[in-house]
Design a protein around this motif. Structure first.
Motif, PDB file in Angstrom:
ATOM      1  N   ASP A 184       5.764  -9.695   5.206  1.00 26.42           N
ATOM      2  CA  ASP A 184       5.200  -9.517   3.747  1.00 26.42           C
ATOM      3  C   ASP A 184       5.402  -7.889   3.585  1.00 26.42           C
ATOM      4  N   ARG A 185       5.336  -7.012   4.509  1.00 25.83           N
ATOM      5  CA  ARG A 185       5.262  -5.569   4.375  1.00 25.83           C
ATOM      6  C   ARG A 185       6.418  -5.029   5.416  1.00 25.83           C
ATOM      7  N   TYR A 186       6.676  -5.590   6.321  1.00 27.11           N
ATOM      8  CA  TYR A 186       7.619  -4.907   7.490  1.00 27.11           C
ATOM      9  C   TYR A 186       9.024  -5.713   7.681  1.00 27.11           C
ATOM     10  N   ARG A 187      10.111  -4.827   7.721  1.00 26.20           N
ATOM     11  CA  ARG A 187      11.238  -5.573   8.163  1.00 26.20           C
ATOM     12  C   ARG A 187      11.275  -5.828   9.471  1.00 26.20           C
ATOM     13  N   VAL A 188      11.120  -7.163   9.943  1.00 32.55           N
ATOM     14  CA  VAL A 188      10.983  -7.570  11.352  1.00 32.55           C
ATOM     15  C   VAL A 188      12.497  -7.944  11.837  1.00 32.55           C
ATOM     16  N   ILE A 189      12.914  -7.365  12.944  1.00 36.73           N
ATOM     17  CA  ILE A 189      14.161  -7.817  13.514  1.00 36.73           C
ATOM     18  C   ILE A 189      13.791  -8.063  15.141  1.00 36.73           C
ATOM     19  N   ALA A 190      14.270  -9.378  15.524  1.00 32.42           N
ATOM     20  CA  ALA A 190      13.900  -9.937  16.881  1.00 32.42           C
ATOM     21  C   ALA A 190      15.360 -10.393  17.490  1.00 32.42           C
ATOM     22  N   PRO A 191      15.992  -9.706  18.217  1.00 35.05           N
ATOM     23  CA  PRO A 191      17.200 -10.074  18.718  1.00 35.05           C
ATOM     24  C   PRO A 191      16.810 -10.968  20.040  1.00 35.05           C
ATOM     25  N   ASP A 192      17.870 -11.887  20.627  1.00 38.20           N
ATOM     26  CA  ASP A 192      17.980 -12.505  21.719  1.00 38.20           C
ATOM     27  C   ASP A 192      19.037 -11.686  22.500  1.00 38.20           C
ATOM     28  N   TYR A 193      18.663 -11.236  23.620  1.00 36.27           N
ATOM     29  CA  TYR A 193      19.704 -10.646  24.598  1.00 36.27           C
ATOM     30  C   TYR A 193      20.791 -11.797  24.974  1.00 36.27           C
ATOM     31  N   PRO A 194      22.013 -11.378  25.307  1.00 38.24           N
ATOM     32  CA  PRO A 194      22.935 -12.323  25.950  1.00 38.24           C
ATOM     33  C   PRO A 194      22.392 -12.864  27.205  1.00 38.24           C
ATOM     34  N   GLY A 195      22.683 -14.168  27.325  1.00 41.89           N
ATOM     35  CA  GLY A 195      22.065 -15.059  28.244  1.00 41.89           C
ATOM     36  C   GLY A 195      20.968 -15.402  27.940  1.00 41.89           C
ATOM     37  N   PHE A 196      20.204 -15.392  26.777  1.00 40.25           N
ATOM     38  CA  PHE A 196      18.982 -15.775  26.395  1.00 40.25           C
ATOM     39  C   PHE A 196      18.918 -16.357  24.956  1.00 40.25           C
ATOM     40  N   GLY A 197      18.211 -17.245  24.998  1.00 43.31           N
ATOM     41  CA  GLY A 197      18.161 -18.020  23.525  1.00 43.31           C
ATOM     42  C   GLY A 197      19.335 -18.381  22.966  1.00 43.31           C
TER      43      GLY A 197
END
Length: 323
Positions: free
Chosen positions: A86-99
């Motif tokens: 609601d307040r923050y710009r959230v960025i959550a990556p998957d590393y290569p080989g994951f997800g």
């Protein structure tokens, strides 16, 4: 939320705090304020591979980067992201080989913590994230700390959850991995295959947890399906070997803590055998003003302690990061 209600919410949690002076009962909405956030699922090509990431929140909000651990992915943050977006710009990556990121053959792509830090750096640059706080868990800790060494001025704060930066935190669990570091031998490499086996993946989610009914079995089923992809075992074994390169950087990580003094929240599952409690306390040597909480849980603390962690994280970000 009133100060009294906030105090009740925090007091009801099974949290062990080293110094009462570090506890702040702020008038911060917690779980009750869950945002109706739209999470976007995106990919971008970096170093020839598609890197997947989850993104949510206002484009002009303070950036919070969520860096996952082994053997999971940004999936571990699926429940936390809506509580911040609601307040923050959230960025959550998957590393290569994951997800959901690509997993090229380990003989054709460098699987290393240094390379991962470069990839996350490139991703954040592409997304225009000039400053950011970081949630650092397990593998995410050395990746994030390497990023901090590259760009110390960009780090606005840290949330550390079972992510190591001290020799005290590498204990018995790591002995077979240390043997591989020392020898580099095939037999010692293959001995680590148990670490990508189904029973170990489940162990990481369930060990140290008091109420297993709070842990969704979807977690280890999801992670194991990705671990079992052809060629993925060698990717993980390469990373176990490369983890040794993080330890010589510990003094530099610690110097960053002392010199830069980033606002820091430590929320640590105290029953974790992989990154045990012994690795949490040394942070206070270099970050004496860190807000420090030991939680009665294991490695993946968000899975059963989100109701305790989310108020702590929101309060920390709202007081220390938000402008």
């Amino acid at each position: 939320m009133s100060r009294t209600l906030a105090a009740v919410l925090f007091a009801s949690a099974s949290i062990f705090i080293t110094t009462p002076a570090n506890v702040v009962f702020a008038e911060t909405p917690a779980i009750a304020q869950q945002a109706s956030a739209t999470i976007h699922y995106r990919s971008t090509k970096i170093d020839g591979v598609n890197v997947f990431y989850r993104e949510a929140g206002p484009a002009d909000g303070p950036v919070v980067v969520l860096l996952h651990g082994f053997p999971t992915s940004s999936h571990m943050f699926r429940n936390l992201i809506p509580l911040l977006a609601d307040r923050y710009r959230v960025i959550a990556p998957d590393y290569p080989g994951f997800g959901q990121s690509d997993a090229p053959d380990h003989t054709k792509f460098e699987y290393s913590f240094g390379h991962y830090a470069d990839i996350v750096d490139t991703l954040l640059t592409k997304l225009g994230a000039a400053k950011y706080s970081m949630y650092l868990m397990d593998y995410g800790a050395p990746i994030g700390y390497r990023l901090a060494l590259k760009h110390p001025d960009r780090v606005t704060g840290m949330i550390v959850q079972n992510g190591n930066a001290y020799d005290e935190g590498i204990r018995d669990f790591w002995n077979p991995i240390r043997a591989y570091w020392k020898s580099g031998a095939t037999k010692d490499r293959e001995a680590l295959s148990v670490l990508v086996a189904p029973e170990t993946t489940k162990f990481q989610y369930t060990d140290g947890v008091k109420d297993l009914t709070r842990i969704s079995p979807d977690n280890w089923v999801h992670d194991q399906a990705l671990l079992d992809r052809p060629g993925n075992k060698d990717i993980q074994l390469d990373l176990f070997y490369d983890y040794r390169t993080n330890l010589p950087l510990y003094p530099q990580f610690q110097a960053f803590f002392r010199d830069r003094k980033p606002p820091t929240l430590i929320v640590w599952g105290k029953n974790d055998k992989i990154f045990p409690e012994e690795g949490a306390h040394p942070y206070l040597r270099d970050l004496p003003d860190a807000e420090f909480h030991l939680l009665d849980t294991g490695h993946f603390a968000l899975e059963d302690k989100l109701d305790e962690m989310a108020p702590l994280i929101r309060s920390f970000l709202d007081r220390k990061i938000a402008k």
